[in-house]
Scaffold this motif. Sequence first.
Motif, PDB file in Angstrom:
ATOM      1  N   GLU A 135      26.708  48.525  36.646  1.00  0.00           N
ATOM      2  CA  GLU A 135      27.762  49.281  35.941  1.00  0.00           C
ATOM      3  C   GLU A 135      28.639  48.318  35.147  1.00  0.00           C
ATOM      4  OE1 GLU A 135      30.159  52.378  37.765  1.00  0.00           O
ATOM      5  OE2 GLU A 135      28.497  52.818  39.156  1.00  0.00           O
ATOM      6  N   LYS A 136      29.107  48.796  34.007  1.00  0.00           N
ATOM      7  CA  LYS A 136      29.944  47.946  33.151  1.00  0.00           C
ATOM      8  C   LYS A 136      31.372  47.927  33.677  1.00  0.00           C
ATOM      9  CE  LYS A 136      27.820  47.312  28.846  1.00  0.00           C
ATOM     10  NZ  LYS A 136      26.468  47.750  29.177  1.00  0.00           N
ATOM     11  N   TYR A 137      32.030  46.811  33.510  1.00  0.00           N
ATOM     12  CA  TYR A 137      33.417  46.745  33.980  1.00  0.00           C
ATOM     13  C   TYR A 137      34.234  45.756  33.163  1.00  0.00           C
ATOM     14  CZ  TYR A 137      31.562  42.554  36.233  1.00  0.00           C
ATOM     15  OH  TYR A 137      30.955  41.348  36.449  1.00  0.00           O
ATOM     16  N   ILE A 138      35.515  45.884  33.370  1.00  0.00           N
ATOM     17  CA  ILE A 138      36.472  44.935  32.795  1.00  0.00           C
ATOM     18  C   ILE A 138      37.307  44.423  33.968  1.00  0.00           C
ATOM     19  CG2 ILE A 138      36.649  46.028  30.518  1.00  0.00           C
ATOM     20  CD1 ILE A 138      39.140  47.465  31.708  1.00  0.00           C
ATOM     21  N   ILE A 139      38.168  43.433  33.715  1.00  0.00           N
ATOM     22  CA  ILE A 139      38.999  42.943  34.811  1.00  0.00           C
ATOM     23  C   ILE A 139      40.462  43.340  34.553  1.00  0.00           C
ATOM     24  CG2 ILE A 139      39.725  40.921  36.176  1.00  0.00           C
ATOM     25  CD1 ILE A 139      36.685  41.385  36.235  1.00  0.00           C
ATOM     26  N   ARG A 140      41.075  43.903  35.574  1.00  0.00           N
ATOM     27  CA  ARG A 140      42.485  44.277  35.469  1.00  0.00           C
ATOM     28  C   ARG A 140      43.350  43.458  36.424  1.00  0.00           C
ATOM     29  NH1 ARG A 140      43.761  49.022  32.817  1.00  0.00           N
ATOM     30  NH2 ARG A 140      41.952  50.323  32.319  1.00  0.00           N
ATOM     31  N   LEU A 141      44.580  43.284  36.011  1.00  0.00           N
ATOM     32  CA  LEU A 141      45.585  42.684  36.890  1.00  0.00           C
ATOM     33  C   LEU A 141      45.973  43.715  37.954  1.00  0.00           C
ATOM     34  CD1 LEU A 141      47.926  40.516  37.299  1.00  0.00           C
ATOM     35  CD2 LEU A 141      49.295  42.027  35.845  1.00  0.00           C
TER      36      LEU A 141
END
Length: 550
Positions: A187-193
């Motif tokens: 699955e595609k993801y991004i990184i969050r604070l």
Amino acid sequence: MDYKELADLIFPNAKEISYYEELYPERNLSEGAKVTRFAPSPTGFVHIGSLFVSLIDKKLAKQSNGTFLLRVEDTDQKREVEGGVQGILDALKDFGLQVDEGVVSEKEEIGKYGPYLQSKRKEIYQAYAKDLISKGLAYPCFCTAEEIEEKRLTQENAKIRPGYYGVWAKCRNLGIDNMVEKINNGEKYIIRLKSPGREDKKIKHHDLIRGNIEFPENDQDIVIIKADGLPTYHFAHAIDDHLMKVTHVIRGDEWISSVPLHIQLFQVLGFKPPKYAHIAPLMKEEDGGKRKISKRKDPEAAVSYYHKEGIPEDAVTEYLLNIANSNFEEWRRANPEKSTDEFELALNKMGVSGALFDIVKLLDVSKNVISKYSKEKIYEDSLKWAKAYDAELKTVLENDKDYAIRILGIERGIEKPRKDIAKLSDIKYSMEYMYDDIFDKQSNYEFQKVSDEKEIKQILEKYVENYFDISDDKQMWFDKMKDLAEELGYAREVKLFKKEPEQYKGHIGDISMVLRVVITKRQNTPDLYEIMQILGKEKVQKRINNYLNK
Ligand code: GLU
């Protein structure tokens, strides 16, 4: 699984952050030295407001024996434009804002704190992101664009504060195992604070221009690493300014609302935050109101405009300092000859609301600046400008350099020099009539008070007959003009005419106007005597004859 393993799964190759902390040691600078940076995106357009900010950056660094660096923020690859970096470098160079460190050409950089192109720092950002993940301070988010949009609409309809925070931050509480599973499923993801902030708590901030400000804490789990692996502005700014040991972040005040987030990022990352100064935008007067100078509407918004028009960089700098610090004007009056380099700029003397940037006032400053140039300097500058923008002028200037310099020297190098030239693009017009080939092609003579052809011819004939001698000095020439006036029934002096106007046909000024128009086809020129001297006997005679025989 624990956070550390999650972090390893996401960024298997990233280095320990201690590696970078050691790679970039504290700078060896003297007490009070400021490290500033200009951090533009290479969008192909340099706004006059950005130049304003860089000027402040450069000055503060220089005044304190610090460092001014250029970092190119090219992580938003959609906005990037070919040649964008060169455009930034040209703008800085044109305005004498050379950097001490950072990007210096499309391919090179100088300094020990690089790379200075953000796109080359990907692994650095990832190392810090990995560190945050391993400490449970950041997490992968799998929400799709559609899910985010849905959330936004729900919030909007329910009139709830928008964003990815608290209960709305769905992926925050997914649990490590779920995260790992999703990642392993591709699955595609991004990184969050994982924001530790609370909206109902306040932070205090001291801005070097705006003073003390209180904000609600940031509670948004903002994106720190995007799907393409590159950081967002917020994350990159914190890491870069920390690793490059920037002491003063000076930037446009559109960033002021991001301060709570930025301070939080510095805290979460364990960095000491820099000092911030937020500069209000340059404004333009319109319909009695003020608005921001706009890239779309105002040609003067582009830094390249000044180059194209030939408005000297020192005039622009002078004007920008004028609007930066209100005490500049006073300083200038006390130090008319000093270079602007010597002016000590103070951030706390900058206005909180947007300063008016008035191109007409700038052109006035420019007229003053140009009036102080020597004839050689104005020749060299005009030639350089003409080489880039006006082939015809270039030819004229090069064909007979000495003649051109003499023309450019009219009313120059004296106590009250001419002030009619605001930009190098005015030069051509100011010289044209000194060249027969152009002069001859020019249209008709437009006279002023004396416009009767017979009268004009009489003035010219008498002048040539009894008074014209090119070897006369200025005083002699002028006395003869007076005699000519008297002989033809005009007052020798304006004040005589004013006393008894009915006694005369006009005055000396009307006579010289006739001569001026015949010799230049202009009503406004600098000193006619100097013009005639440079044209020389034959040309003057020819121009008078041309009129008489027409
Ligand atoms: N790249 C950002 C901009 O162009 C930089 C802002 C800053 O100076 O931090 O607006």
